[in-house]
Design a protein around this motif. Structure first.
Motif, mmCIF file in Angstrom:
data_model
loop_
_atom_site.group_PDB
_atom_site.id
_atom_site.type_symbol
_atom_site.label_atom_id
_atom_site.label_comp_id
_atom_site.label_asym_id
_atom_site.label_seq_id
_atom_site.Cartn_x
_atom_site.Cartn_y
_atom_site.Cartn_z
ATOM 1 N N GLY A 64 0.819 -1.211 0.000
ATOM 2 C CA GLY A 64 0.000 0.000 0.000
ATOM 3 C C GLY A 64 0.844 1.249 0.000
ATOM 4 N N ASP A 65 1.932 1.236 0.762
ATOM 5 C CA ASP A 65 2.837 2.386 0.790
ATOM 6 C C ASP A 65 3.479 2.607 -0.575
ATOM 7 N N ALA A 70 3.904 5.703 -5.664
ATOM 8 C CA ALA A 70 3.854 5.714 -7.128
ATOM 9 C C ALA A 70 2.753 6.630 -7.619
ATOM 10 N N ALA A 71 1.675 6.709 -6.905
ATOM 11 C CA ALA A 71 0.546 7.527 -7.335
ATOM 12 C C ALA A 71 0.843 9.011 -7.205
#
Length: 73
Positions: A64-65, A70-71
């Motif tokens: 998730g991190d 990346a987002a």
């Protein structure tokens, strides 16, 4: 239907025999040892489950991190 009746009769005889065996000193010792072994086994299963769950939750958290980083790029 006949097989079900035989199965039920076998279970009833087994329960009766176990009850009679449990009335003796040796029977009580055997069942106490069995109970201890079952408890140890279930404790080991629970511990293993919790360890694996923690590993998976940590892996999901790490993933998730990475997705969040990346987002934002």
């Amino acid at each position: 239907m006949k097989k079900v009746l035989w199965f039920a009769a076998g279970v009833a005889v087994g329960v009766f025999a176990a009850h009679q065996f449990n009335q003796t000193a040796q029977g009580k010792k055997v069942f106490a040892d069995f109970e201890t072994k079952v408890r140890d086994f279930t404790d080991a299963l629970v511990d293993g489950y919790r360890e694996r769950e923690a590993e998976l939750r940590a892996a999901i958290g790490d993933a998730g991190d990475s997705v969040k980083k990346a987002a934002t790029k």
